[in-house]
Write a protein that holds these residues in place. Structure first.
Motif, PDB file in Angstrom:
ATOM      1  N   ALA A 128       0.803  -1.147   0.017  1.00 18.18           N
ATOM      2  CA  ALA A 128       0.041  -0.063   0.083  1.00 18.18           C
ATOM      3  C   ALA A 128       0.816   1.231   0.245  1.00 18.18           C
ATOM      4  CB  ALA A 128      -0.933  -0.008   1.159  1.00 18.18           C
ATOM      5  N   LEU A 129       2.080   1.334   0.788  1.00 18.26           N
ATOM      6  CA  LEU A 129       2.906   2.324   0.793  1.00 18.26           C
ATOM      7  C   LEU A 129       3.584   2.510  -0.489  1.00 18.26           C
ATOM      8  CD1 LEU A 129       4.894   1.808   4.034  1.00 18.26           C
ATOM      9  CD2 LEU A 129       3.173   3.713   3.612  1.00 18.26           C
ATOM     10  N   GLY A 130       3.860   1.283  -1.408  1.00 17.22           N
ATOM     11  CA  GLY A 130       4.187   1.555  -2.823  1.00 17.22           C
ATOM     12  C   GLY A 130       3.226   2.297  -3.893  1.00 17.22           C
ATOM     13  N   ILE A 131       2.023   2.304  -3.375  1.00 17.56           N
ATOM     14  CA  ILE A 131       0.965   3.179  -4.311  1.00 17.56           C
ATOM     15  C   ILE A 131       0.522   4.426  -3.384  1.00 17.56           C
ATOM     16  CG2 ILE A 131       0.620   1.241  -6.031  1.00 17.56           C
ATOM     17  CD1 ILE A 131      -1.887   0.582  -4.395  1.00 17.56           C
ATOM     18  N   ASP A 132       1.316   5.078  -2.626  1.00 17.83           N
ATOM     19  CA  ASP A 132       0.885   5.848  -1.830  1.00 17.83           C
ATOM     20  C   ASP A 132       0.495   7.210  -2.558  1.00 17.83           C
ATOM     21  OD1 ASP A 132       0.257   7.172   0.739  1.00 17.83           O
ATOM     22  OD2 ASP A 132       2.195   7.579   1.364  1.00 17.83           O
ATOM     23  N   THR A 133      -0.478   8.000  -1.841  1.00 18.31           N
ATOM     24  CA  THR A 133      -0.706   9.471  -2.530  1.00 18.31           C
ATOM     25  C   THR A 133       0.494  10.344  -2.645  1.00 18.31           C
ATOM     26  OG1 THR A 133      -1.730   9.947  -0.309  1.00 18.31           O
ATOM     27  CG2 THR A 133      -3.304   9.199  -2.119  1.00 18.31           C
ATOM     28  N   PRO A 134       0.520  11.163  -3.409  1.00 25.28           N
ATOM     29  CA  PRO A 134       1.801  11.970  -3.555  1.00 25.28           C
ATOM     30  C   PRO A 134       1.686  13.141  -2.306  1.00 25.28           C
ATOM     31  CG  PRO A 134       0.234  12.528  -5.389  1.00 25.28           C
ATOM     32  CD  PRO A 134      -0.203  11.352  -4.758  1.00 25.28           C
ATOM     33  N   GLU A 135       2.840  13.534  -2.101  1.00 28.08           N
ATOM     34  CA  GLU A 135       2.959  14.755  -1.045  1.00 28.08           C
ATOM     35  C   GLU A 135       2.603  16.201  -1.933  1.00 28.08           C
ATOM     36  OE1 GLU A 135       6.175  14.845   1.390  1.00 28.08           O
ATOM     37  OE2 GLU A 135       6.266  12.576   1.529  1.00 28.08           O
ATOM     38  N   GLY A 136       2.086  17.129  -1.199  1.00 30.24           N
ATOM     39  CA  GLY A 136       1.749  18.378  -1.909  1.00 30.24           C
ATOM     40  C   GLY A 136       2.972  19.151  -2.562  1.00 30.24           C
ATOM     41  N   ASP A 137       4.344  19.070  -2.029  1.00 30.11           N
ATOM     42  CA  ASP A 137       5.248  19.629  -2.700  1.00 30.11           C
ATOM     43  C   ASP A 137       6.178  18.929  -3.727  1.00 30.11           C
ATOM     44  OD1 ASP A 137       6.331  17.695  -1.011  1.00 30.11           O
ATOM     45  OD2 ASP A 137       7.924  19.179  -0.178  1.00 30.11           O
ATOM     46  N   VAL A 138       5.539  17.725  -4.145  1.00 30.02           N
ATOM     47  CA  VAL A 138       6.470  16.823  -4.994  1.00 30.02           C
ATOM     48  C   VAL A 138       7.101  17.711  -6.009  1.00 30.02           C
ATOM     49  CG1 VAL A 138       4.563  16.044  -6.626  1.00 30.02           C
ATOM     50  CG2 VAL A 138       6.321  14.609  -5.852  1.00 30.02           C
ATOM     51  N   MET A 139       6.679  18.667  -6.783  1.00 28.54           N
ATOM     52  CA  MET A 139       7.298  19.321  -7.859  1.00 28.54           C
ATOM     53  C   MET A 139       7.773  20.702  -7.447  1.00 28.54           C
ATOM     54  SD  MET A 139       6.736  17.503 -10.469  1.00 28.54           S
ATOM     55  CE  MET A 139       7.207  18.664 -11.878  1.00 28.54           C
ATOM     56  N   LYS A 140       7.852  20.839  -6.146  1.00 23.48           N
ATOM     57  CA  LYS A 140       8.487  22.110  -5.709  1.00 23.48           C
ATOM     58  C   LYS A 140       9.916  22.066  -5.025  1.00 23.48           C
ATOM     59  CE  LYS A 140       4.221  24.190  -4.170  1.00 23.48           C
ATOM     60  NZ  LYS A 140       3.173  24.652  -3.023  1.00 23.48           N
ATOM     61  N   ARG A 141      10.322  20.568  -5.108  1.00 20.37           N
ATOM     62  CA  ARG A 141      11.689  20.254  -4.488  1.00 20.37           C
ATOM     63  C   ARG A 141      12.695  20.699  -5.512  1.00 20.37           C
ATOM     64  NH1 ARG A 141       9.858  14.352  -3.064  1.00 20.37           N
ATOM     65  NH2 ARG A 141       8.097  14.668  -1.856  1.00 20.37           N
TER      66      ARG A 141
END
Length: 275
Positions: A128-141
């Protein structure tokens, strides 16, 4: 001009950048070939450009590159969560067995019980962790260093979770030995399972669980893991696993102490965000 692409490419790579280059013509082939990731157009691109590239942009839409980068970052994050959780959980299991032998205590977990722990905690929750929902800052890093190990920023979490799991399980096992080894092992087994299920939430992110989107697959996996454990405990299957049913008071102490890991890491995250 195509030659300018090569000059720009070399200048950026000399600075240590990871460079992706797009192109469609024959003259773009050298830049596509030398780039870390060469991307050729599919609709307008020539065969030479496509052969020289690492990837082909099927719809010729640059927005697709952004979506691909986002998807790649999400996949990498989820693999990291998966590995982080599995290693942390297994460190606790190793610690329980190792220190029980070191302290000359009876074995807290039998081989079949260890296999069951791996089935219900390392199976569905980890997937389930392998298909976890993305974090909000995924494209800000910023882009990560190409030499960065997938375990970066996870070592402290793994060590602390391993220590906490070991201490909690051995403590409950030791204080319940007077009730017999079977009862004490049942409590140790259940405690380690519940501890690792709580740990799955902590392993999701360095952000507080209250700032993350709900992962319905993780909740479903944890629900199935708990139901499966109750099934082997309160049915004749407990004979095969050499465990006995637990009463409400025992469940209270197991859940209370097992949740300490989650509470500890949530407080740690809170302090880290303020610093």
């Amino acid at each position: 001009d195509p030659e300018h692409k090569v000059m720009i490419l070399k200048a950026l790579q000399k600075r240590g950048e990871i460079v992706s280059m797009t192109g469609d013509g024959i003259n773009d082939a050298p830049a596509l070939k030398k780039a870390n990731v060469g991307i050729a157009m599919s609709i307008k691109g020539t065969d030479v450009a496509r052969d020289a590239s690492s990837m082909i942009l099927v719809d010729d839409n640059y927005n697709s590159i952004v979506y691909a980068v986002r998807e790649g970052r999400i996949i990498y994050d989820n693999i990291k969560k998966f590995v982080k959780y599995l290693l942390s959980a297994n460190l606790a299991e190793i610690g329980v067995v190792f220190f029980s032998l070191l302290l000359n205590l009876p074995l807290p977990l039998l081989p079949l019980q260890l296999l069951w722990i791996n089935l219900v905690t390392d199976g569905l929750p980890a997937l389930a962790l392998g298909i976890d929902t993305p974090e909000g800052d995924v494209m800000k890093r910023k882009p990560r260093n190409k030499n960065e190990t997938i375990l970066k920023n996870t070592y402290l979490f793994m060590v602390l979770s391993g220590i906490l799991g070991t201490l909690i399980v051995l403590y409950l096992f030791y204080i319940n030995l007077h009730q017999g080894e079977i009862k004490a092992r049942t409590i140790a087994l259940t405690t380690l399972i519940i501890f690792e299920l709580f740990l799955a939430f902590s392993a999701r992110s360095n952000l507080s669980i209250f700032k993350l989107q709900t992962n319905k697959y993780l909740w479903g996996a944890i629900f199935l893991s708990i139901i499966s454990t109750l099934l082997i405990m309160y049915t004749p299957l407990n004979i095969a696993f050499k465990i006995v049913p637990l009463n409400l008071a025992e469940w209270f102490w197991i859940i209370s102490l097992s949740s300490f890991g989650l509470i500890f890491f949530e407080i740690k995250k809170l302090f880290s965000e303020k610093m």
